[in-house]
Design a protein around this motif. Structure first.
Motif, PDB file in Angstrom:
ATOM      1  N   LEU A   1       0.824  -1.212   0.000  1.00 34.43           N
ATOM      2  CA  LEU A   1       0.000   0.000   0.000  1.00 34.43           C
ATOM      3  C   LEU A   1       0.858   1.262   0.000  1.00 34.43           C
ATOM      4  CD1 LEU A   1      -2.807  -1.054   2.524  1.00 34.43           C
ATOM      5  CD2 LEU A   1      -3.007  -0.795   0.048  1.00 34.43           C
ATOM      6  N   GLY A   2       1.958   1.226   0.746  1.00 29.98           N
ATOM      7  CA  GLY A   2       2.858   2.374   0.737  1.00 29.98           C
ATOM      8  C   GLY A   2       3.468   2.611  -0.627  1.00 29.98           C
ATOM      9  N   PHE A   3       3.817   1.530  -1.324  1.00 33.17           N
ATOM     10  CA  PHE A   3       4.377   1.670  -2.674  1.00 33.17           C
ATOM     11  C   PHE A   3       3.330   2.214  -3.646  1.00 33.17           C
ATOM     12  CE2 PHE A   3       5.179  -0.163  -6.886  1.00 33.17           C
ATOM     13  CZ  PHE A   3       6.431   0.384  -7.152  1.00 33.17           C
ATOM     14  N   ILE A   4       2.092   1.737  -3.519  1.00 31.21           N
ATOM     15  CA  ILE A   4       1.018   2.222  -4.399  1.00 31.21           C
ATOM     16  C   ILE A   4       0.772   3.712  -4.190  1.00 31.21           C
ATOM     17  CG2 ILE A   4      -1.468   2.061  -4.847  1.00 31.21           C
ATOM     18  CD1 ILE A   4      -1.244  -0.934  -4.341  1.00 31.21           C
TER      19      ILE A   4
ATOM     20  N   ALA B   1      -4.046   8.775  -3.225  1.00 31.92           N
ATOM     21  CA  ALA B   1      -2.690   8.412  -2.794  1.00 31.92           C
ATOM     22  C   ALA B   1      -2.554   8.558  -1.279  1.00 31.92           C
ATOM     23  CB  ALA B   1      -1.662   9.281  -3.510  1.00 31.92           C
ATOM     24  N   GLY B   2      -3.146   9.615  -0.719  1.00 28.64           N
ATOM     25  CA  GLY B   2      -3.100   9.794   0.727  1.00 28.64           C
ATOM     26  C   GLY B   2      -3.858   8.709   1.475  1.00 28.64           C
ATOM     27  N   ILE B   3      -5.002   8.268   0.912  1.00 18.59           N
ATOM     28  CA  ILE B   3      -5.774   7.191   1.555  1.00 18.59           C
ATOM     29  C   ILE B   3      -4.960   5.900   1.591  1.00 18.59           C
ATOM     30  CG2 ILE B   3      -7.793   5.711   1.312  1.00 18.59           C
ATOM     31  CD1 ILE B   3      -9.301   8.144   0.225  1.00 18.59           C
ATOM     32  N   PHE B   4      -4.342   5.548   0.453  1.00 19.46           N
ATOM     33  CA  PHE B   4      -3.508   4.347   0.413  1.00 19.46           C
ATOM     34  C   PHE B   4      -2.339   4.452   1.392  1.00 19.46           C
ATOM     35  CE2 PHE B   4      -5.455   3.501  -3.808  1.00 19.46           C
ATOM     36  CZ  PHE B   4      -5.800   2.168  -3.593  1.00 19.46           C
ATOM     37  N   ALA B   5      -1.724   5.637   1.454  1.00 23.94           N
ATOM     38  CA  ALA B   5      -0.577   5.823   2.347  1.00 23.94           C
ATOM     39  C   ALA B   5      -0.992   5.692   3.814  1.00 23.94           C
ATOM     40  CB  ALA B   5       0.055   7.195   2.097  1.00 23.94           C
ATOM     41  N   LEU B   6      -2.127   6.278   4.174  1.00 23.14           N
ATOM     42  CA  LEU B   6      -2.587   6.216   5.562  1.00 23.14           C
ATOM     43  C   LEU B   6      -2.924   4.786   5.976  1.00 23.14           C
ATOM     44  CD1 LEU B   6      -3.405   7.686   8.150  1.00 23.14           C
ATOM     45  CD2 LEU B   6      -5.672   8.038   7.142  1.00 23.14           C
ATOM     46  N   VAL B   7      -3.647   4.080   5.118  1.00 17.43           N
ATOM     47  CA  VAL B   7      -4.004   2.691   5.428  1.00 17.43           C
ATOM     48  C   VAL B   7      -2.749   1.826   5.524  1.00 17.43           C
ATOM     49  CG1 VAL B   7      -5.228   0.655   4.605  1.00 17.43           C
ATOM     50  CG2 VAL B   7      -6.291   2.904   4.404  1.00 17.43           C
ATOM     51  N   GLY B   8      -1.798   2.028   4.617  1.00 13.33           N
ATOM     52  CA  GLY B   8      -0.565   1.246   4.665  1.00 13.33           C
ATOM     53  C   GLY B   8       0.221   1.487   5.945  1.00 13.33           C
ATOM     54  N   ALA B   9       0.308   2.752   6.372  1.00 12.38           N
ATOM     55  CA  ALA B   9       1.030   3.055   7.604  1.00 12.38           C
ATOM     56  C   ALA B   9       0.340   2.430   8.817  1.00 12.38           C
ATOM     57  CB  ALA B   9       1.150   4.565   7.779  1.00 12.38           C
ATOM     58  N   LEU B  10      -0.989   2.495   8.860  1.00 17.92           N
ATOM     59  CA  LEU B  10      -1.725   1.922   9.991  1.00 17.92           C
ATOM     60  C   LEU B  10      -1.574   0.395  10.044  1.00 17.92           C
ATOM     61  CD1 LEU B  10      -5.017   4.042   9.931  1.00 17.92           C
ATOM     62  CD2 LEU B  10      -3.064   4.250  11.494  1.00 17.92           C
TER      63      LEU B  10
ATOM     64  N   GLY C   1       6.861  -0.633   5.276  1.00 13.75           N
ATOM     65  CA  GLY C   1       5.501  -0.188   4.974  1.00 13.75           C
ATOM     66  C   GLY C   1       5.146   1.095   5.700  1.00 13.75           C
ATOM     67  N   VAL C   2       5.552   1.199   6.962  1.00 18.08           N
ATOM     68  CA  VAL C   2       5.273   2.421   7.725  1.00 18.08           C
ATOM     69  C   VAL C   2       6.004   3.613   7.117  1.00 18.08           C
ATOM     70  CG1 VAL C   2       5.580   3.544   9.964  1.00 18.08           C
ATOM     71  CG2 VAL C   2       4.788   1.180   9.866  1.00 18.08           C
ATOM     72  N   ALA C   3       7.271   3.406   6.765  1.00 18.77           N
ATOM     73  CA  ALA C   3       8.050   4.502   6.180  1.00 18.77           C
ATOM     74  C   ALA C   3       7.467   4.954   4.844  1.00 18.77           C
ATOM     75  CB  ALA C   3       9.503   4.056   5.999  1.00 18.77           C
ATOM     76  N   LEU C   4       7.126   3.998   3.978  1.00 14.76           N
ATOM     77  CA  LEU C   4       6.521   4.353   2.692  1.00 14.76           C
ATOM     78  C   LEU C   4       5.177   5.055   2.886  1.00 14.76           C
ATOM     79  CD1 LEU C   4       7.285   1.129   0.623  1.00 14.76           C
ATOM     80  CD2 LEU C   4       8.333   3.386   0.337  1.00 14.76           C
ATOM     81  N   GLY C   5       4.409   4.596   3.869  1.00 16.70           N
ATOM     82  CA  GLY C   5       3.119   5.217   4.126  1.00 16.70           C
ATOM     83  C   GLY C   5       3.254   6.659   4.601  1.00 16.70           C
ATOM     84  N   VAL C   6       4.212   6.896   5.482  1.00 17.36           N
ATOM     85  CA  VAL C   6       4.413   8.262   5.984  1.00 17.36           C
ATOM     86  C   VAL C   6       4.874   9.191   4.864  1.00 17.36           C
ATOM     87  CG1 VAL C   6       5.833   9.673   7.526  1.00 17.36           C
ATOM     88  CG2 VAL C   6       4.850   7.530   8.352  1.00 17.36           C
ATOM     89  N   VAL C   7       5.823   8.717   4.065  1.00 15.01           N
ATOM     90  CA  VAL C   7       6.303   9.543   2.949  1.00 15.01           C
ATOM     91  C   VAL C   7       5.183   9.794   1.940  1.00 15.01           C
ATOM     92  CG1 VAL C   7       7.913   9.629   1.011  1.00 15.01           C
ATOM     93  CG2 VAL C   7       8.691   8.797   3.223  1.00 15.01           C
ATOM     94  N   GLY C   8       4.430   8.738   1.618  1.00  7.51           N
ATOM     95  CA  GLY C   8       3.321   8.905   0.682  1.00  7.51           C
ATOM     96  C   GLY C   8       2.252   9.847   1.195  1.00  7.51           C
TER      97      GLY C   8
END
Length: 202
Positions: free
Chosen positions: A87-90, A138-147, A176-183
């Motif tokens: 999810l973070g990559f997406i 993109a923000g929704i995917f990033a937030l879900v991935g980080a959580l 995943g957390v790092a990618l989610g935060v950056v995304g």
């Protein structure tokens, strides 16, 4: 000469009977001793069962260390870590859902914008809304991935203690957390036009 008198025969019978009673008494003593031994063993076992809570917890932890296969297998945690990284990559590369939503917004903007509208209005309605929609997804995917990544990391702290979490699960979850935060950060910057804002009509 070889004939015994009545008195001698009576004395021998008395001696034989006395020996038999002695044997019976000895047997009776052994029978009495056996239950005493059994009671002693039962009391010792009962004393062993009367463990304090700390001793019981220590014994339970020891058993779990000796039999780690009884704990959680870690399959769910590993799957959650992989999903988090995906999810973070997406969120960084864009996804099919975001692309479709952006194309839809572009079509809606074209339908609701008159041909006589100003250039700035056309840019905002046709391209601006689509750009913001892409950033939103993109923000929704990033937030879900980080959580999901955070949930995979903190899962061993809850529930029944088991095997330590595998190193690869921790690594993938942290990725995943790092990618989610950056995304999520990039999505906010794009949505607020602080990053790659729309061009001006002038």
């Amino acid at each position: 000469m070889g004939t015994k008198t009545v008195d001698e025969a009576a004395n021998e019978a008395t001696e034989v009977k006395s020996d038999a009673e002695t044997v019976d008494v000895t047997k009776t003593d052994e029978e009495v001793t056996e239950p005493d031994t059994a009671n002693t063993e039962a009391e010792a076992a009962e004393d062993e069962d009367d463990l304090s809570e700390e001793e019981y917890a220590a014994e339970l932890a020891k058993l779990r260390l000796e039999h780690p296969e009884e704990g959680p297998s870690g399959v769910g945690q590993g799957a959650a870590a992989v999903v988090s990284a995906a999810l973070g990559f997406i969120s960084l590369s864009g996804g099919w859902v975001g692309s479709v939503a952006a194309a839809r917004e572009t079509l809606v903007g074209q339908l609701h914008t008159a041909s006589t509208a100003s250039v700035s209005t056309q840019i905002k309605e046709v391209y601006g809304d689509a750009w913001h929609t892409t950033a939103l997804w993109a923000g929704i995917f990033a937030l879900v991935g980080a959580l999901v990544g955070v949930a995979a990391l903190v899962r061993p702290a809850f529930g029944t203690p088991g095997k330590p979490q595998a190193t690869w699960i921790k690594s993938v979850a942290w990725a995943g957390v790092a990618l989610g935060v950056v995304g999520l950060l990039l999505a906010v910057l794009k949505y607020t036009d602080l990053l790659l804002s729309l061009p001006s009509a002038t």
